[in-house]
Design an enzyme around this catalytic site. Structure first.
Site, PDB file in Angstrom:
ATOM      1  N   LYS A  45       3.434 -13.922 -18.391  1.00 32.19           N
ATOM      2  CA  LYS A  45       4.034 -12.925 -17.507  1.00 32.19           C
ATOM      3  C   LYS A  45       3.249 -12.840 -16.207  1.00 32.19           C
ATOM      4  CE  LYS A  45       1.416  -9.102 -19.579  1.00 32.19           C
ATOM      5  NZ  LYS A  45       1.490  -7.774 -20.220  1.00 32.19           N
ATOM      6  N   ASP A  95      -5.925 -17.226 -27.617  1.00 29.63           N
ATOM      7  CA  ASP A  95      -6.660 -15.983 -27.394  1.00 29.63           C
ATOM      8  C   ASP A  95      -8.011 -16.400 -26.828  1.00 29.63           C
ATOM      9  OD1 ASP A  95      -8.258 -13.736 -27.499  1.00 29.63           O
ATOM     10  OD2 ASP A  95      -7.643 -13.136 -29.515  1.00 29.63           O
ATOM     11  N   VAL A  96      -8.254 -16.075 -25.557  1.00 30.25           N
ATOM     12  CA  VAL A  96      -9.453 -16.579 -24.880  1.00 30.25           C
ATOM     13  C   VAL A  96     -10.738 -16.020 -25.460  1.00 30.25           C
ATOM     14  CG1 VAL A  96      -8.188 -16.974 -22.718  1.00 30.25           C
ATOM     15  CG2 VAL A  96      -9.431 -14.804 -23.048  1.00 30.25           C
ATOM     16  N   TYR A 257     -13.881  -3.523 -14.736  1.00 29.31           N
ATOM     17  CA  TYR A 257     -13.077  -4.586 -14.139  1.00 29.31           C
ATOM     18  C   TYR A 257     -13.790  -5.152 -12.908  1.00 29.31           C
ATOM     19  CZ  TYR A 257      -8.930  -6.965 -12.282  1.00 29.31           C
ATOM     20  OH  TYR A 257      -8.046  -7.899 -11.809  1.00 29.31           O
ATOM     21  N   LYS A 289       2.534  -6.630  -7.875  1.00 27.74           N
ATOM     22  CA  LYS A 289       3.304  -5.762  -8.771  1.00 27.74           C
ATOM     23  C   LYS A 289       3.329  -6.403 -10.154  1.00 27.74           C
ATOM     24  CE  LYS A 289       6.353  -4.530  -4.929  1.00 27.74           C
ATOM     25  NZ  LYS A 289       7.701  -4.717  -4.361  1.00 27.74           N
TER      26      LYS A 289
END
Length: 333
Positions: A45, A95-96, A257, A289
């Site tokens: 996505k 899955d990293v 983050y 977005k």
């Protein structure tokens, strides 16, 4: 900090869908060695999905990876249906944060292609807890807000917890590192290997309030991976003790983050020095977005993906160890 990696879950056997993807790939390419091979993490996505689409349209063979198999397969089908030139794409679950999952992807790429030309480390999480009801309603509140107002709205409606912060560091830094190290031998088998780390303007060192921390993260001649991970441990300790602001870490929301992306930027520079034969860079896609931004961004995913694609396709004599914003090469500070 390696204790953060763990195994992320039980060892998952290679799925039938992944094997089907390999078969589909073989069926659509008559000369397997003639095209460059790219792997994108978090490709189901947003920016990751559009990056896969744009790379496929440029003639690359794309391995789209995602944690969720059903969503990943749906994403691949969507790209294939979107038109000619998009058929050379395959899905593999990844899955990293799970070493066994990463190992399976390495085996798949080695078995199918024998090399990897482009790795785009796009998978990431926000590191904050958000009210799903607010997220669902957010599109109705965006109109009329400028960029600063959107960022502030997102900050006010996001909650940071220690567990979210730890998961953010684990995915955004250690996940990218785990995937990079595992795939390095296959990238070194390429005649023009590329590693592209999708970072953020939030990872710039201007977000740090301590001059000492800014200097340490920026001193690539002295900074080592070991020291970088010690700094991440210190950050998490300070987060737990509510000492982020007192010790000069990024404050004002999304602290984990910001630190994770600053660490990813530093790691990019360290690895670029270690492997000068490769082109290894990082970038911001811009304020997009997407789910990551609660759809408060100003760019479409298509616009955001243009930057990782551009950096992935830099010429062989292009920059390495650099950071790119949407205007080109930019400062890490």
């Amino acid at each position: 900090m390696n204790h953060l990696l763990g195994h992320g879950g039980a060892h998952a056997p290679r799925t039938a869908a992944a094997n089907r993807g390999g078969a589909n790939m073989e069926a659509t390419v008559s000369n397997p060695s003639s095209k460059r091979v790219a792997l994108v993490t978090g490709g189901n996505k947003g920016v990751g999905l559009e990056t896969c689409r744009q790379l496929a349209s440029r003639g690359l063979r794309v391995v789209l990876t995602a944690r969720n198999e059903a969503r990943g397969l749906e994403a691949v089908d969507g790209i294939r249906r979107s038109g000619a030139g998009h058929s050379d794409i395959v899905f593999h679950q990844l899955d990293v944060t799970d070493p066994s999952s990463v190992s399976q992807v390495v085996d798949f790429v080695r078995d199918q292609f024998g090399r990897l030309d482009v790795l785009i480390n796009n998978a990431g999480i926000s590191g904050v807890d958000r009210d799903p009801v607010l997220v669902a309603k957010v599109k109705d509140q965006v109109e009329g807000m400028d960029v600063d107002q959107r960022v502030e709205w997102m900050r006010e409606n996001s909650k940071e917890t220690y567990e979210e912060a730890k998961a953010c560091i684990r995915t955004n830094y250690y996940g990218a590192k785990l995937v990079t190290e595992a795939l390095l031998p296959l990238l070194l088998s390429s005649s023009s290997g590329r590693i592209v780390n999708v970072s953020s303007g939030f990872g710039l060192l201007r977000n740090f309030n301590s001059e000492d921390l800014r200097k340490e993260f920026d001193d690539i001649d002295s900074l080592t991976e070991k020291r970088l991970e010690e700094l991440l441990d210190l950050f998490l300790d300070d987060f737990k003790a509510n000492l982020i602001e007192a010790h000069g870490w990024p404050a004002g929301g999304s602290s984990a983050y910001k630190v994770a992306k600053a660490a990813l930027n530093a790691y990019t520079r360290i690895v670029a020095k270690k492997y000068p034969i490769l082109r290894i860079n990082c970038l911001t896609p811009g304020y997009v977005k997407s789910d990551m931004s609660m759809h408060m961004g100003v760019l479409t995913p298509e616009e955001g993906a243009s930057n990782p694609v551009k950096v992935a396709l830099l010429p062989d004599d292009g920059p390495t160890g650099a950071y790119f914003d949407r205007n080109g090469e930019a400062s890490f500070v």
